[in-house]
Motif scaffolding. Structure first.
Motif, PDB file in Angstrom:
ATOM      1  N   MET A   1     -12.428 -30.734  10.304  1.00 39.18           N
ATOM      2  CA  MET A   1     -12.844 -30.792  11.692  1.00 39.18           C
ATOM      3  C   MET A   1     -13.864 -29.689  11.929  1.00 39.18           C
ATOM      4  O   MET A   1     -13.758 -28.599  11.400  1.00 39.18           O
ATOM      5  CB  MET A   1     -11.645 -30.604  12.609  1.00 39.18           C
ATOM      6  CG  MET A   1     -12.056 -30.548  14.072  1.00 39.18           C
ATOM      7  SD  MET A   1     -10.687 -30.535  15.211  1.00 39.18           S
ATOM      8  CE  MET A   1     -10.029 -32.147  14.907  1.00 39.18           C
ATOM      9  N   LEU A   2     -14.829 -30.022  12.739  1.00 36.94           N
ATOM     10  CA  LEU A   2     -15.885 -29.073  13.083  1.00 36.94           C
ATOM     11  C   LEU A   2     -15.882 -28.844  14.586  1.00 36.94           C
ATOM     12  O   LEU A   2     -15.856 -29.795  15.360  1.00 36.94           O
ATOM     13  CB  LEU A   2     -17.241 -29.630  12.648  1.00 36.94           C
ATOM     14  CG  LEU A   2     -18.481 -28.837  13.070  1.00 36.94           C
ATOM     15  CD1 LEU A   2     -18.526 -27.481  12.383  1.00 36.94           C
ATOM     16  CD2 LEU A   2     -19.742 -29.636  12.769  1.00 36.94           C
ATOM     17  N   LYS A   3     -15.894 -27.577  14.980  1.00 38.27           N
ATOM     18  CA  LYS A   3     -16.045 -27.220  16.392  1.00 38.27           C
ATOM     19  C   LYS A   3     -17.460 -26.681  16.563  1.00 38.27           C
ATOM     20  O   LYS A   3     -17.860 -25.761  15.868  1.00 38.27           O
ATOM     21  CB  LYS A   3     -15.032 -26.157  16.798  1.00 38.27           C
ATOM     22  CG  LYS A   3     -15.218 -25.693  18.247  1.00 38.27           C
ATOM     23  CD  LYS A   3     -14.161 -24.699  18.666  1.00 38.27           C
ATOM     24  CE  LYS A   3     -14.672 -23.301  18.444  1.00 38.27           C
ATOM     25  NZ  LYS A   3     -13.791 -22.270  19.021  1.00 38.27           N
ATOM     26  N   GLU A   4     -18.215 -27.292  17.446  1.00 39.84           N
ATOM     27  CA  GLU A   4     -19.563 -26.847  17.767  1.00 39.84           C
ATOM     28  C   GLU A   4     -19.563 -26.302  19.181  1.00 39.84           C
ATOM     29  O   GLU A   4     -19.073 -26.956  20.106  1.00 39.84           O
ATOM     30  CB  GLU A   4     -20.560 -28.009  17.701  1.00 39.84           C
ATOM     31  CG  GLU A   4     -20.994 -28.402  16.327  1.00 39.84           C
ATOM     32  CD  GLU A   4     -22.066 -27.491  15.742  1.00 39.84           C
ATOM     33  OE1 GLU A   4     -22.941 -27.014  16.475  1.00 39.84           O
ATOM     34  OE2 GLU A   4     -22.008 -27.270  14.527  1.00 39.84           O
ATOM     35  N   THR A   5     -20.110 -25.132  19.365  1.00 38.78           N
ATOM     36  CA  THR A   5     -20.288 -24.567  20.693  1.00 38.78           C
ATOM     37  C   THR A   5     -21.719 -24.855  21.097  1.00 38.78           C
ATOM     38  O   THR A   5     -22.658 -24.417  20.427  1.00 38.78           O
ATOM     39  CB  THR A   5     -19.998 -23.053  20.694  1.00 38.78           C
ATOM     40  OG1 THR A   5     -18.655 -22.853  20.239  1.00 38.78           O
ATOM     41  CG2 THR A   5     -20.168 -22.470  22.087  1.00 38.78           C
ATOM     42  N   ILE A   6     -21.880 -25.618  22.171  1.00 36.90           N
ATOM     43  CA  ILE A   6     -23.210 -26.068  22.588  1.00 36.90           C
ATOM     44  C   ILE A   6     -23.523 -25.509  23.972  1.00 36.90           C
ATOM     45  O   ILE A   6     -22.727 -25.651  24.900  1.00 36.90           O
ATOM     46  CB  ILE A   6     -23.290 -27.611  22.609  1.00 36.90           C
ATOM     47  CG1 ILE A   6     -22.969 -28.169  21.216  1.00 36.90           C
ATOM     48  CG2 ILE A   6     -24.665 -28.071  23.086  1.00 36.90           C
ATOM     49  CD1 ILE A   6     -22.880 -29.673  21.159  1.00 36.90           C
ATOM     50  N   THR A   7     -24.673 -24.874  24.075  1.00 37.23           N
ATOM     51  CA  THR A   7     -25.164 -24.387  25.368  1.00 37.23           C
ATOM     52  C   THR A   7     -26.285 -25.314  25.804  1.00 37.23           C
ATOM     53  O   THR A   7     -27.177 -25.647  25.017  1.00 37.23           O
ATOM     54  CB  THR A   7     -25.671 -22.935  25.248  1.00 37.23           C
ATOM     55  OG1 THR A   7     -24.576 -22.117  24.811  1.00 37.23           O
ATOM     56  CG2 THR A   7     -26.200 -22.418  26.571  1.00 37.23           C
ATOM     57  N   TYR A   8     -26.215 -25.747  27.040  1.00 36.58           N
ATOM     58  CA  TYR A   8     -27.187 -26.704  27.562  1.00 36.58           C
ATOM     59  C   TYR A   8     -27.343 -26.490  29.064  1.00 36.58           C
ATOM     60  O   TYR A   8     -26.559 -25.789  29.693  1.00 36.58           O
ATOM     61  CB  TYR A   8     -26.728 -28.141  27.272  1.00 36.58           C
ATOM     62  CG  TYR A   8     -25.423 -28.487  27.965  1.00 36.58           C
ATOM     63  CD1 TYR A   8     -25.422 -29.126  29.207  1.00 36.58           C
ATOM     64  CD2 TYR A   8     -24.202 -28.163  27.402  1.00 36.58           C
ATOM     65  CE1 TYR A   8     -24.237 -29.428  29.860  1.00 36.58           C
ATOM     66  CE2 TYR A   8     -23.014 -28.464  28.042  1.00 36.58           C
ATOM     67  CZ  TYR A   8     -23.028 -29.098  29.263  1.00 36.58           C
ATOM     68  OH  TYR A   8     -21.869 -29.390  29.909  1.00 36.58           O
ATOM     69  N   THR A   9     -28.355 -27.118  29.624  1.00 37.12           N
ATOM     70  CA  THR A   9     -28.548 -27.108  31.070  1.00 37.12           C
ATOM     71  C   THR A   9     -28.094 -28.460  31.596  1.00 37.12           C
ATOM     72  O   THR A   9     -28.590 -29.505  31.157  1.00 37.12           O
ATOM     73  CB  THR A   9     -30.029 -26.857  31.428  1.00 37.12           C
ATOM     74  OG1 THR A   9     -30.413 -25.608  30.854  1.00 37.12           O
ATOM     75  CG2 THR A   9     -30.233 -26.814  32.929  1.00 37.12           C
ATOM     76  N   ASP A  10     -27.123 -28.442  32.537  1.00 41.93           N
ATOM     77  CA  ASP A  10     -26.603 -29.699  33.063  1.00 41.93           C
ATOM     78  C   ASP A  10     -27.590 -30.318  34.058  1.00 41.93           C
ATOM     79  O   ASP A  10     -28.663 -29.763  34.326  1.00 41.93           O
ATOM     80  CB  ASP A  10     -25.200 -29.527  33.653  1.00 41.93           C
ATOM     81  CG  ASP A  10     -25.166 -28.689  34.924  1.00 41.93           C
ATOM     82  OD1 ASP A  10     -26.208 -28.493  35.590  1.00 41.93           O
ATOM     83  OD2 ASP A  10     -24.061 -28.219  35.271  1.00 41.93           O
ATOM     84  N   PHE A  11     -27.232 -31.458  34.589  1.00 40.68           N
ATOM     85  CA  PHE A  11     -28.137 -32.186  35.472  1.00 40.68           C
ATOM     86  C   PHE A  11     -28.244 -31.571  36.866  1.00 40.68           C
ATOM     87  O   PHE A  11     -29.041 -32.021  37.682  1.00 40.68           O
ATOM     88  CB  PHE A  11     -27.740 -33.662  35.541  1.00 40.68           C
ATOM     89  CG  PHE A  11     -27.918 -34.356  34.221  1.00 40.68           C
ATOM     90  CD1 PHE A  11     -29.181 -34.546  33.676  1.00 40.68           C
ATOM     91  CD2 PHE A  11     -26.819 -34.803  33.499  1.00 40.68           C
ATOM     92  CE1 PHE A  11     -29.357 -35.172  32.456  1.00 40.68           C
ATOM     93  CE2 PHE A  11     -26.974 -35.435  32.269  1.00 40.68           C
ATOM     94  CZ  PHE A  11     -28.247 -35.616  31.750  1.00 40.68           C
ATOM     95  N   ASN A  12     -27.468 -30.520  37.118  1.00 39.15           N
ATOM     96  CA  ASN A  12     -27.600 -29.757  38.360  1.00 39.15           C
ATOM     97  C   ASN A  12     -28.403 -28.481  38.151  1.00 39.15           C
ATOM     98  O   ASN A  12     -28.519 -27.661  39.057  1.00 39.15           O
ATOM     99  CB  ASN A  12     -26.213 -29.404  38.923  1.00 39.15           C
ATOM    100  CG  ASN A  12     -25.478 -30.608  39.437  1.00 39.15           C
ATOM    101  OD1 ASN A  12     -26.091 -31.528  39.981  1.00 39.15           O
ATOM    102  ND2 ASN A  12     -24.171 -30.623  39.255  1.00 39.15           N
ATOM    103  N   GLY A  13     -28.917 -28.315  36.932  1.00 34.68           N
ATOM    104  CA  GLY A  13     -29.731 -27.145  36.624  1.00 34.68           C
ATOM    105  C   GLY A  13     -28.928 -25.917  36.227  1.00 34.68           C
ATOM    106  O   GLY A  13     -29.480 -24.827  36.107  1.00 34.68           O
ATOM    107  N   ASN A  14     -27.630 -26.076  36.003  1.00 35.01           N
ATOM    108  CA  ASN A  14     -26.768 -24.955  35.625  1.00 35.01           C
ATOM    109  C   ASN A  14     -26.617 -24.885  34.113  1.00 35.01           C
ATOM    110  O   ASN A  14     -26.431 -25.903  33.449  1.00 35.01           O
ATOM    111  CB  ASN A  14     -25.377 -25.115  36.248  1.00 35.01           C
ATOM    112  CG  ASN A  14     -25.446 -25.191  37.756  1.00 35.01           C
ATOM    113  OD1 ASN A  14     -26.107 -24.397  38.400  1.00 35.01           O
ATOM    114  ND2 ASN A  14     -24.761 -26.172  38.323  1.00 35.01           N
ATOM    115  N   GLU A  15     -26.668 -23.666  33.575  1.00 33.39           N
ATOM    116  CA  GLU A  15     -26.437 -23.498  32.148  1.00 33.39           C
ATOM    117  C   GLU A  15     -24.937 -23.573  31.888  1.00 33.39           C
ATOM    118  O   GLU A  15     -24.140 -22.943  32.578  1.00 33.39           O
ATOM    119  CB  GLU A  15     -26.985 -22.159  31.655  1.00 33.39           C
ATOM    120  CG  GLU A  15     -26.905 -22.034  30.148  1.00 33.39           C
ATOM    121  CD  GLU A  15     -27.605 -20.806  29.613  1.00 33.39           C
ATOM    122  OE1 GLU A  15     -26.902 -19.831  29.298  1.00 33.39           O
ATOM    123  OE2 GLU A  15     -28.850 -20.836  29.533  1.00 33.39           O
TER     124      GLU A  15
END
Length: 139
Positions: free
Chosen positions: A1-15
């Motif tokens: 199993m692999l756990k990936e931590t992903i940082t992104y900007t949501d559709f409300n503009g929040n990181e």
């Protein structure tokens, strides 16, 4: 199993930063292998042993992109609270593909060969990985 931590900007503009999980069962790995085009594995004519795996060369850029998308979607799931199950469904996969996390991981994997190789080998069950020849990645 692999756990990936992903940082992104949501559709409300929040990181946002989230952990997502990926895992392939042996039967899912077999399904993926069956979808590969014929002739990607070169075997020794005398012994029948696998000599090389030319997946990258055989699939080409478009095929590699589709292959990575298929692996990501098939491997994505949600770990149960008690750790006994790894839950997958068409609905969960659809929800995941509608997030910026999906876009972020696809961008990462399709732009970095070593990240893609590491991802794919990390989602394969440990007891099955020893039986799979390593993929030849173009340098």
């Amino acid at each position: 199993m692999l756990k990936e931590t992903i940082t992104y900007t949501d559709f409300n503009g929040n990181e946002q930063t989230e952990d997502v999980y990926f895992n392939l069962a042996k039967h899912e790995l077999a399904d993926i292998a069956l979808d590969l085009p014929d002739g990607v594995i070169v075997t020794d004519e005398k012994t029948g042993e696998v000599k090389e795996n030319h997946v990258v060369d055989k699939l080409g850029d478009k095929g590699i992109y589709k292959f990575i998308k298929d692996v990501v979607k098939k491997a994505y799931g949600v770990k149960s609270a008690d750790g006994r199950r790894f839950i997958k469904s068409d609905e969960l996969t659809l929800e995941f593909t509608q997030t910026p996390m999906y876009d972020a991981i696809l961008t990462k994997l399709t732009s970095d060969d070593s990240a893609a190789t590491k991802f794919i080998t990390s989602v394969i069950p440990a007891d099955a990985a020893k039986d799979i020849p390593s993929l030849k990645v173009k340098e």
